[in-house]
Design an enzyme around this catalytic site. Structure first.
Site, PDB file in Angstrom:
ATOM      1  N   LYS A 143      12.792  32.228  49.386  1.00  0.00           N
ATOM      2  CA  LYS A 143      12.236  31.826  48.099  1.00  0.00           C
ATOM      3  C   LYS A 143      11.322  32.928  47.590  1.00  0.00           C
ATOM      4  O   LYS A 143      10.563  33.530  48.360  1.00  0.00           O
ATOM      5  CB  LYS A 143      11.437  30.519  48.229  1.00  0.00           C
ATOM      6  CG  LYS A 143      10.774  30.068  46.921  1.00  0.00           C
ATOM      7  CD  LYS A 143       9.997  28.771  47.094  1.00  0.00           C
ATOM      8  CE  LYS A 143       9.343  28.380  45.772  1.00  0.00           C
ATOM      9  NZ  LYS A 143       8.566  27.127  45.880  1.00  0.00           N
ATOM     10  N   GLU A 198      -2.362  21.255  40.557  1.00  0.00           N
ATOM     11  CA  GLU A 198      -2.069  21.403  41.986  1.00  0.00           C
ATOM     12  C   GLU A 198      -3.328  21.624  42.827  1.00  0.00           C
ATOM     13  O   GLU A 198      -4.068  22.591  42.616  1.00  0.00           O
ATOM     14  CB  GLU A 198      -1.099  22.566  42.195  1.00  0.00           C
ATOM     15  CG  GLU A 198      -0.608  22.687  43.622  1.00  0.00           C
ATOM     16  CD  GLU A 198       0.571  23.633  43.763  1.00  0.00           C
ATOM     17  OE1 GLU A 198       1.103  23.753  44.874  1.00  0.00           O
ATOM     18  OE2 GLU A 198       0.981  24.244  42.746  1.00  0.00           O
ATOM     19  N   GLU A 242      13.494  23.728  47.410  1.00  0.00           N
ATOM     20  CA  GLU A 242      12.363  24.582  47.039  1.00  0.00           C
ATOM     21  C   GLU A 242      11.041  23.931  47.446  1.00  0.00           C
ATOM     22  O   GLU A 242      10.138  24.583  47.993  1.00  0.00           O
ATOM     23  CB  GLU A 242      12.388  24.843  45.528  1.00  0.00           C
ATOM     24  CG  GLU A 242      11.213  25.649  45.026  1.00  0.00           C
ATOM     25  CD  GLU A 242      11.145  25.706  43.507  1.00  0.00           C
ATOM     26  OE1 GLU A 242      10.072  26.034  42.999  1.00  0.00           O
ATOM     27  OE2 GLU A 242      12.163  25.404  42.842  1.00  0.00           O
ATOM     28  N   GLU A 378      12.067  27.526  32.146  1.00  0.00           N
ATOM     29  CA  GLU A 378      10.987  26.821  32.841  1.00  0.00           C
ATOM     30  C   GLU A 378       9.639  27.490  32.588  1.00  0.00           C
ATOM     31  O   GLU A 378       8.632  26.821  32.387  1.00  0.00           O
ATOM     32  CB  GLU A 378      11.267  26.765  34.344  1.00  0.00           C
ATOM     33  CG  GLU A 378      10.182  26.018  35.122  1.00  0.00           C
ATOM     34  CD  GLU A 378      10.516  25.867  36.591  1.00  0.00           C
ATOM     35  OE1 GLU A 378       9.582  25.987  37.408  1.00  0.00           O
ATOM     36  OE2 GLU A 378      11.694  25.631  36.924  1.00  0.00           O
TER      37      GLU A 378
END
Length: 404
Positions: A143, A198, A242, A378
């Site tokens: 990733k 987050e 992911e 995105e």
């Protein structure tokens, strides 16, 4: 102790933030003004250096605030505020950042120039290269989180306080403002302002919590389309894969420090005003309650949610493919007190503000199966929170009611 106090006073004199530090959420709000000293560079753990500053003597709040940069080798920006307001909810924020009075004949909205750095086409090309590297299994890459930026230039100084007020209207995020002028730099006022969904890590006593997010979908205005976007994200094998990279990495890093550590087997949906995310709440109990939240944040950061896996290889790929230094974007913002308690949030959905200029950032996680065009879209969706707070779109045009 006297020497330490004198040094802290000298550092504070060279760093006089014009803006207050602020962390604003529905649960808790901190507002710090002024500076009693900066955390020194050195070989000892970051938590020890922060504690040394806090215990250097003199009256003042017994905590440090600030930001960690994305690059683990770069210097953090942490300081002890001279004054601190703290409240459950947002009451002390409202007092520190009151909305301006309405004045007849107020100035028209600013005019903006927007320059993408890199361009969307160049970003899509970088995503394609990242996918190629993963397909070749270079350095075991699974990733890579690639970001792009928008450089904004206004026809007048940008009001960082107004931007923070606008961002804080979303109850699902933690809005933040971190003054960034380095000690002795001679720079003009500069700040990192944003609204992150987050939580990297919070610590109270022996209890630690992390709530990583990875896997995203843009929200829709119509209820049916919005539900479809959420359900599609929850069912997406690519996004769940992911997300799993992030959760696994955090569990592996925290496990040696904890006697208990738990996370649900499947992610849940988390929403902001503009985005759906996959999120997992991780809860643990530390072996040693004196372990510093700052050291734990430095241990976890940057997670695969903003970097990739393996971490070192992904960071090298990011440096080669993005074309600019992230600075404090995708770092962490927060606080830590003398007992080691604290909270650190991932510095995403943010901008660096300096005078008439702002640099906005947005990123997307790239894994096998990612589509370069979709990943570019995105990032555009993730720019929406900050651009909306500024009242413009990605091209600098004033947003219509349909775009709001």
């Amino acid at each position: 102790m006297c020497d330490a106090a004198e040094k802290a006073a000298a550092e504070a004199a060279s760093f006089a933030p014009a803006l207050p530090f602020a962390l604003v959420s529905g649960e808790e709000t901190l507002v710090g003004r002024g500076c009693l000293g900066l955390v020194e560079d050195g070989p000892s753990p970051l938590g020890e250096r922060a504690r040394a500053l806090i215990e250097a003597g003199g009256a003042g709040p017994r905590l440090v605030v600030g930001a960690l940069p994305f690059d683990r080798a770069a210097a953090p920006h942490l300081y002890r505020p001279a004054e601190l307001s703290r409240s459950a909810g947002r009451s002390c924020f409202a007092a520190a950042f009151p909305p301006p009075s309405l004045v007849r004949g107020a100035a028209p909205p600013p005019r903006w120039e927007v320059t993408p750095e890199p361009s969307l086409v160049a970003y899509e090309s970088a995503v394609a290269e990242a996918l190629s590297r993963m397909a070749r299994r270079e350095e075991g890459l699974r990733k890579i989180v690639l970001s792009r930026s928008l450089r904004l230039l206004a026809d007048r100084a940008i009001d960082a306080s107004a931007l923070l007020r606008a961002l804080s209207e979303d109850a699902s995020v933690t809005a933040f403002c971190v003054p960034l002028v380095a000690a002795g730099s001679g720079e003009a006022s500069r700040a990192l302002v944003g609204a992150t969904p987050e939580l990297l890590l919070s610590k109270r006593g022996a209890r630690v919590v992390s709530h990583p997010l990875a896997g995203s979908a843009r929200r829709a205005r119509e209820d049916a389309a919005d539900r479809a976007a959420a359900e599609g994200l929850l069912a997406s094998e690519k996004d769940r894969r992911e997300h799993r990279e992030v959760v696994t990495a955090i569990l592996d890093l925290l496990a040696p420090y904890c006697t208990e550590l738990a996370a649900p087997e499947a992610p849940a949906l988390a929403a902001t005003a503009s985005m759906w995310h996959l999120g997992t709440r991780i809860v643990g109990r530390l072996r040693d309650a004196a372990t510093s939240a700052l050291d734990l944040a430095a241990l976890l950061h940057p997670t695969p949610a903003v970097c990739g896996t393996p971490r070192a290889a992904a960071a090298r790929a990011i440096a080669e493919l993005e074309g600019y230094e992230r600075g404090f974007y995708a770092g962490a913002v927060g606080w830590c007190d003398a007992a080691g308690d604290g909270a650190w949030h991932v510095a995403i959905r943010c901008a660096e503000i300096a005078g008439r200029e702002a640099r906005l950032f947005a990123g997307a996680g790239i894994v096998a199966g990612s589509d370069p065009v979709a990943e570019g879209e995105e990032t555009s969706a993730k720019f929406a929170a900050l651009l909306g707070a500024l009242g413009i779109d990605e091209h600098g045009r004033v947003r219509s009611e349909e775009q709001a």
